[in-house]
Design an enzyme around this catalytic site. Structure first.
Site, short mmCIF file in Angstrom:
data_model
loop_
_atom_site.label_atom_id
_atom_site.label_comp_id
_atom_site.label_asym_id
_atom_site.label_seq_id
_atom_site.Cartn_x
_atom_site.Cartn_y
_atom_site.Cartn_z
N ASP A 1 68.00 52.81 -63.96
CA ASP A 1 69.17 53.31 -63.25
C ASP A 1 70.43 53.15 -64.08
OD1 ASP A 1 67.55 53.94 -61.16
OD2 ASP A 1 68.28 52.41 -59.77
N HIS B 1 65.28 53.18 -58.86
CA HIS B 1 65.15 51.85 -58.25
C HIS B 1 64.52 50.83 -59.20
CE1 HIS B 1 66.74 53.14 -54.48
NE2 HIS B 1 65.80 54.04 -54.30
N GLU C 1 68.51 45.05 -58.88
CA GLU C 1 67.48 45.12 -57.86
C GLU C 1 67.47 43.77 -57.16
OE1 GLU C 1 66.27 47.91 -57.16
OE2 GLU C 1 66.93 48.93 -58.98
N ASP D 1 73.16 47.92 -63.00
CA ASP D 1 72.49 48.11 -61.72
C ASP D 1 71.67 46.85 -61.43
OD1 ASP D 1 71.75 49.87 -59.44
OD2 ASP D 1 69.76 49.53 -60.24
#
Length: 611
Positions: free
Chosen positions: A602, A597, A461, A459
């Site tokens: 995640d 998040h 960000e 994942d």
């Protein structure tokens, strides 16, 4: 007293930044050759300056003094040297003809104090080619010239050499395929253009070249001709006036009729031919007269016949029926109410229409036929289909409307009625159906996942939603095998730009947290080394993979891993869920809370969901 740069090159007037750099030189040595003019300048500095400044100065001075070459050799303190300087050193080597440009763009550098190890993702043949051009010696000389540092340089095979070679072979294969496709498309276009030119030339030489082509009503409008003294082709219809009979008004000769498509051009009394598609009569407000309107069409154009009659003058109207073929003698006028042109009749005759016929000795079987049940595609009724097929002598015909079977009952009734009269026709009942894939695609790439093998769940960000304008700020990845976590990777990434308050509020990541973290290239290489050839897994993978792909393109790093999107997988596995966000899926499976998040959390949760 030692001369400075501007003491020698007095005509050169750079911008403030370049002037400040050149004036900061503590020592200068000048070498000059007149014909052809070649200039070399050695400048010593007490700190490091970006090489781009010197390249700009070289270009400007070479132009200003019309020199064949103008070269600056900067010398910096040894304390300014570190392994990050090797990008500039490799580029400088390429300017001297060394085999570095392109070859070292993906290089990794390591300095152990004695030897600089330059590892590039090439096989041994590529390594030997680079080394054979004295590239190592050239690089060592530039290092000593710039920083006074002595090192042995060793160019070696990188650990991703085999993958890089496979990627290059795949790139070459795709390039060849794209070139072949482009050549085929160009050939098809050239052939089509040549055929169009040939047809245009023949059409120009013979006005009747494509007269008989009947691809549709639009191609027939205005195509009118005289077949004989009593037969005329008007629009999409052919009429026979030989045995005409008077229905209304004065008798007239049917001679050189005017096509309905040219009704606006008719200035005096003339003859028009058409088929009746509507008959209307309406009393006037006073109730002493009738307004009569008869619509006629030749299959390509249409017009109304209008006239007002006394109550005792409309008996003849009973003989006018829809579908009847008539000849009208009269004059065109413009209706003051709707501003439309119409025919004011002086006489009307009944004539015959020569129906189209299939004169082929062996009749075809039409397997793709639409009725008026196919909206915007056909106007023929199911009953007319049956009648026409029988009249043309066809033995079978298929009715295949768009996405419906509404014509079937009418076709069946019309066929039963026709068979009572001795007709022999077989109806093939069909439909032009539509296939809709109602499951979302979740696997992308050239391989299929082995759920017991290695996969990397990850994942990201980011600083925003758009991969091309925003940057990665965190990478979280979990490597799993047989449903168990076997390795982890958690990285902050310095985006080299401000993280907005909105992103900080969503992810809890601040500018201070990414300060000093690996920049995009270093982080991306670390991530791809962790991944290897494994399949990637992400929730809404098109977003995360899109950022990786754009970053890889920006850094010139190959990226071709297949990937699995667990959003699409969840929609298939959990159809009862209205939403498929990661926190909702986690709650659905009873996996507890997590810091949504944040990339590492995640990725961990998605790995648990997948397991």
């Amino acid at each position: 007293m030692t001369k400075g740069f501007f003491d020698v090159f007095t005509r050169y007037n750079p911008d403030d930044k370049k002037r400040a750099v050149l004036e900061s030189a503590t020592d200068a040595v000048f070498r000059y050759k007149k014909e052809p003019m070649r200039v070399e300048v050695e400048l010593t500095f007490d700190r490091h300056w970006d090489a781009d400044v010197f390249y700009d100065v070289e270009d400007e001075c070479r132009t200003l003094y019309s020199a064949e070459s103008f070269k600056i050799f900067p010398h910096f303190p040894a304390t300014e040297y570190n392994v990050s300087r090797w990008g500039e050193i490799a580029y400088e080597a390429s300017l001297f003809g060394a085999v570095t440009r392109g070859f070292l763009s993906l290089a990794e550098y390591e300095d152990d104090g004695e030897t600089v190890h330059i590892r590039i993702p090439f096989n041994q043949i590529g390594i030997d080619f680079v080394v054979s051009a004295d590239t190592e010696a050239i690089l060592a000389c530039i290092l000593f010239s710039r920083y006074g540092v002595t090192r042995r340089v060793s160019i070696e095979m990188g650990k991703n050499a085999e993958k890089f070679e496979r990627d290059m072979q795949e790139h070459r294969r795709r390039t060849l395929e794209e070139a072949e496709t482009a050549n085929r498309e160009r050939f098809v276009k050239e052939r089509a253009a040549a055929e169009a030119a040939r047809i245009a030339e023949q059409r120009a030489a013979d006005p009747t070249y494509d007269f008989e082509k009947k691809a549709g009503l639009s191609t027939l409008t205005g195509q009118n001709s005289v077949i004989s003294d009593t037969k005329y082709r008007m629009g999409a219809s052919t009429y026979n006036t030989e045995d005409s009979s008077l229905l209304f008004g004065e008798d007239f000769d049917i001679y050189e009729p005017t096509p309905l498509s040219e009704v606006l051009k008719a200035k005096s009394n003339t003859v028009f031919l058409g088929t009746v598609f509507s008959v209307e009569s309406k009393e006037t407000r006073k109730g002493d007269k009738f307004n009569v309107a008869i619509g006629i069409s030749d299959g390509a154009s249409g017009v109304y016949i209008k006239r007002t009659f006394n109550l005792d003058e409309v008996g003849w109207l009973e003989n006018i029926k829809r579908g009847m073929h008539i000849a009208v003698f009269g004059k065109t006028r413009v209706d003051s109410f709707d501003n439309e042109t119409y025919i004011h009749p002086r006489g009307i005759k009944k004539i015959k229409k020569i129906e189209r016929a299939d004169n082929a000795e062996k009749k075809r079987v039409e397997l793709h036929l639409h009725s008026n049940m196919s909206s915007m595609d056909a106007i023929i009724t199911p009953e007319e289909i049956v009648k026409t097929a029988i009249s043309w002598g066809h033995k079978a015909i298929a009715v295949t409307d768009h996405g419906n079977v509404q014509s079937f009952p009418e076709v069946m009734l019309a066929l039963e009625k026709a068979k009572k009269g001795g007709a022999n026709l077989k109806i093939l009942y069909g439909m032009e159906a539509y296939f809709v894939n109602d499951t979302a695609r979740c696997i992308f790439g050239g391989s299929y996942p082995d759920f017991n093998g290695e996969m990397v769940v990850f994942d990201l960000e980011t600083t925003g939603l758009h991969a091309k304008s925003c940057k990665i700020i965190e990478i979280g990845a979990v490597k799993i095998k047989d449903g168990r976590v076997i390795d982890r990777l958690n990285l902050f990434v310095d985006p080299e730009e401000h993280i907005t308050e909105e992103i900080t509020s969503l992810t809890s990541i601040t500018d201070e947290m990414v300060a000093g973290a690996p920049k995009e290239r270093e982080a991306l290489l670390a991530f791809l080394e962790f991944v290897g050839d494994d399949m990637l897994v992400a929730h809404n993978a098109s977003f995360d993979v899109g950022f990786i792909r754009v970053a890889a393109q920006r850094q010139g790093i190959p990226f071709n891993n297949s990937y699995l999107d667990t959003v699409g997988l969840s929609r298939y596995v959990n159809p009862e869920l209205k939403q498929h966000k990661l926190n909702i899926i986690a709650e659905h499976y009873g996996l507890g809370d997590f810091h949504h998040h944040r990339a590492s959390d995640d990725a961990e949760m998605l790995a648990e969901v997948l397991s």
